[in-house]
Write an enzyme that holds these catalytic residues in place. Structure first.
Site, PDB file in Angstrom:
ATOM      1  CE1 TYR A  27      -1.307 -33.089 -39.097  1.00 44.90           C
ATOM      2  CE2 TYR A  27      -1.158 -33.456 -41.441  1.00 44.90           C
ATOM      3  CZ  TYR A  27      -1.438 -32.633 -40.379  1.00 44.90           C
ATOM      4  OH  TYR A  27      -1.838 -31.354 -40.615  1.00 44.90           O
ATOM      5  CG  ASP A  73       5.670 -37.984 -36.511  1.00 50.31           C
ATOM      6  OD1 ASP A  73       5.508 -37.888 -35.277  1.00 50.31           O
ATOM      7  OD2 ASP A  73       4.879 -37.518 -37.342  1.00 50.31           O
TER       8      ASP A  73
HETATM    9 CU   LIG Z   1      -0.508 -30.007 -40.622  1.00 51.27          CU
END
Ligand SMILES: [Cu+2]
Ligand SMILES: *[C@@H]1O[C@H](CO)[C@@H](O)[C@H](O)[C@H]1NC(C)=O
Ligand SMILES: *[C@@H]1O[C@H](CO)[C@@H](O)[C@H](O)[C@H]1NC(C)=O
Length: 670
Positions: free
Chosen positions: A405, A317
């Site tokens: 996320y 990320d």
């Molecule tokens: Cu996770």
């Protein structure tokens, strides 16, 4: 206003807009850097995109010299300001250094190795729009009897799976049915693979392999206004009140609080950057250096479904998307408490123009309601002696929302001298559509947990790797492992048959410091070998895990593991090298692991009594469960850098208790 006056104003603003050599580039500096590159350098070349624009921090010796001089006299001239830029033009990746004062390009080198720079938001958006004008995709949506206007798409990095030749810069596009839910990821359109060439901005591969039911939208929305009774548990409103005001000072990017001072910066790739953190020793009276620079270096999130539509989902990320670029504007009174101060962050867009992330960082004092130390003494006849000191700490917080996320990264400074680093996960699971509606129907390995009808939460990991350039009382440090060993008593000298003792070993080279902390009982210490306490112990800091100790379970020859080969150990230590910042390499997108932390460590440089960097990975294996759906409650772990023989004694013994909190007389019900 005359043009001359305008120029004057502009240069005044520049001169005053940064005060510390580590301050992130200001919006006007970003503009200068991109215009220098655009005009004087690439001329009118049409294809030019900015993938990274950040501060090229001064070399460490220059910085330390400046800091020393600055302490003595505030007039000390700042070292030259330089920017480091990764740009692409005509299909080539350029590494460019720009001197800001002289507005000139210092150097420009074309990078010929493997891997590509971070993606830009703009190209991700453009790539996500392509399927809607691509007839085979439109047909796939129609075949599933879905409304095209309810479909949204997002790009995902493709990884590397052993191709010998450098591939084109590509992304795969994942699409979802949204309809009446804002849960973007809850209703995947499975079975379809769309590959986009990012430089050509065109779909270059397309496959529609299987039709899988799309999960329904009921129960997926997380907005308060969409919830219906019975409602969840309710608590009373509450807030932290500091009637005497905040206890910390924000001076540009320097933060001073209690016994701590540090520089708070920001980088589009790393997010929060903590620098030159020093703790004041009240016995010595001056600040003592602890952490020269600390930041999130990389994240690695491999999913465990090997099927055609899922195998490539192995994300990095920071290097692929920009952990800082994905920073979410923080909500006052929810993301951070009422007593928080906020800081904006700035970045360069694909065209080089400056952009702003409001409230990207927050700083607040945490009154946890816990004690920092206490004792009750019942031993004296007729009296009970109790002393308790409340624990108050200073927290720097950032939330990075990388796609589905949300990562909450906390740097917590404690008056005890500890720095606690917190990593919390929340947000939305990446789920896979399935025909199953009950766990009893599943016979084989579905690579996840059935969370809702037609919805599998796929197994995965989160590895968050921190770059920690610790300078404990100066740059020359060593790593000491103290191992606890059981000793058998066999000579009858004691009525005990065993005890444990401590055996200390100093790591000589990088290979000695590849550590899995949970492996064997012991402690890991960063010490200054030339500084001792009055008692003669080496001054140091301990590294302590607080949960999140997972390391990668993939086989060493698996391609994502080759790229993140450092993820098998929690701790690595390397000799300081200014250009080694990013654990998975400078060019992470489609990387091959040839420029990563494990590769640097194979040089096996000496790490004794020298400037070293400690790399710590906080790891989570995530077996999803139903509570993680439709949006998972915060899951936290982290680690602590804790003084160990750094102070002569408990630095908080002489801390006087706070008086009572005198609340101002106010009422919201007149
Ligand atoms: Cu996770
Ligand atoms: C510093 O790191 C770069 C990039 O990994 C490497 O090329 C260079 O050789 C390193 N320098 C030293 C002195 O190890
Ligand atoms: C607040 O209330 C207390 C008790 O009612 C009173 O003694 C005090 O003077 C008040 N303070 C202010 C600032 O009004």
């Amino acid at each position: 206003m005359s043009p001359f006056f305008f120029l004057l104003l502009l240069s005044f603003e520049l001169a005053c807009s940064y005060r510390h050599p580590l301050d992130p580039l200001t919006p006007s500096e970003i503009s200068i850097v991109s215009s220098v590159i655009k005009t004087s350098h690439f001329g009118s070349s049409k294809s030019l995109s900015f993938h990274y624009v950040g501060l090229d921090e001064p070399d460490k010796p220059d910085l330390l010299e400046w800091s020393l001089g600055h302490r003595r006299s505030k007039e000390k001239a700042l070292p030259p300001r330089r920017a480091f830029v990764i740009a692409r033009s005509e299909g080539k990746t350029h590494e460019i250094y720009v001197d800001i004062a002289s507005r000139s390009v210092v150097s420009d080198e074309v990078y010929e190795g493997f891997g590509y720079p971070m993606l830009t938001f703009e190209e991700e958006e453009a790539a996500s729009a392509l399927p809607f004008n691509y007839p085979p995709f439109v047909a796939s949506v129609a075949k599933r009897r879905l409304a095209l206007e309810d479909v949204l798409c997002t790009p995902l990095s493709v990884g590397w799976f052993g191709e010998a030749k450098q591939g084109r810069r590509r992304v795969k596009i994942a699409c979802y049915l949204t309809g009446d839910t804002v849960n973007f990821y809850a209703r995947p359109l499975e079975g379809v693979t769309v590959v986009v060439d990012l430089d050509a901005l065109a779909i270059v591969e397309y496959e529609d392999r299987v039709v899988v039911p799309v999960p329904e939208s009921a129960g997926t929305d997380y907005r308060a206004a969409k919830q219906r009774p019975p409602f969840g548990p309710q608590t009373k409103p509450g807030a932290v009140v500091q009637p005497e005001g905040k206890g910390f000072e924000v001076d540009g990017h320097m933060i001073r609080w209690a016994n701590w001072e540090f520089h708070l910066g920001f980088d589009v790739r790393a997010g929060t950057v903590i620098s030159v953190a020093s703790v004041k020793d009240s016995e010595v009276g001056t600040p003592r250096r602890v952490l020269h620079r600390g930041f999130v270096s990389e994240l690695f999130i491999p999913y465990m479904d090997p099927s055609e539509e899922w195998y490539y989902k192995t994300f990095f990320d920071a290097g692929e998307n920009g952990f800082g670029l994905s920073a979410a504007p923080l909500e006052p009174n929810a993301d951070c408490p009422a007593n928080a101060a906020f800081m904006d962050a700035h970045f360069a867009g694909r065209d080089g123009a400056p952009g702003r992330i409001p409230n990207a960082l927050c700083v607040f004092e945490r009154y946890a309601g816990d004690a920092s130390w206490r004792h009750t003494e019942f031993g004296f006849p007729g009296q009970v002696i109790t002393e308790v000191r409340p624990d108050v700490s200073l927290v720097v917080r950032m939330v990075s929302a990388v796609g589905n996320y949300d990562y909450v990264i906390d740097w917590e400074f404690k008056t005890s001298g500890s720095i606690k680093i917190g990593v919390s996960l929340t947000g939305i699971l990446e789920v896979k559509g399935t025909r199953y509606t009950h766990a009893d129907q599943i016979a084989g390995d579905e690579h996840g947990t059935l969370l809702a009808r037609n919805t599998i939460g796929v197994y995965h990991d989160h590895f968050v790797t921190f770059h920690l350039d610790l300078d404990v009382d100066g740059p020359a440090n060593s790593i000491v492992r103290s191992k606890l060993k059981t000793v058998r008593v066999t000579d009858g000298s004691s009525r005990r048959r065993s005890y444990w003792t401590v055996a200390k070993e100093t790591a000589k080279t990088e290979a000695d410091a590849r550590v899995e902390l949970g492996d064997e009982p012991g402690e890991l210490l960063v010490v200054n070998p030339s500084k001792r306490t009055r008692m003669g112990n080496l001054v140091g800091y301990r590294v302590i895990s607080h949960g999140a100790t997972a390391t990668s379970l993939l086989s060493d020859d698996d391609y994502p593991q080759i790229r993140a080969s450092y993820s098998k150990n929690q701790v690595w230590v390397t000799a300081y090298n200014k250009s080694e910042k990013w654990a998975a390499g400078l060019y992470t997108d489609e990387s091959r692991g040839d420029d990563n932390l494990a590769a640097w460590s194979r040089r096996n440089a000496g790490i004794e009594d020298t400037d070293i960097v400690l790399w710590y990975t906080a790891g989570f294996h995530h077996v999803p469960c139903q509570e993680d759906f439709p949006l998972m409650p915060l899951l936290s772990g982290g680690f602590e850098l804790r003084p160990a023989n750094f102070f002569e004694s408990n630095p908080l013994i002489k801390t006087r208790p706070n008086g009572p909190v005198l609340l101002p007389n106010c009422s919201s019900n007149p």
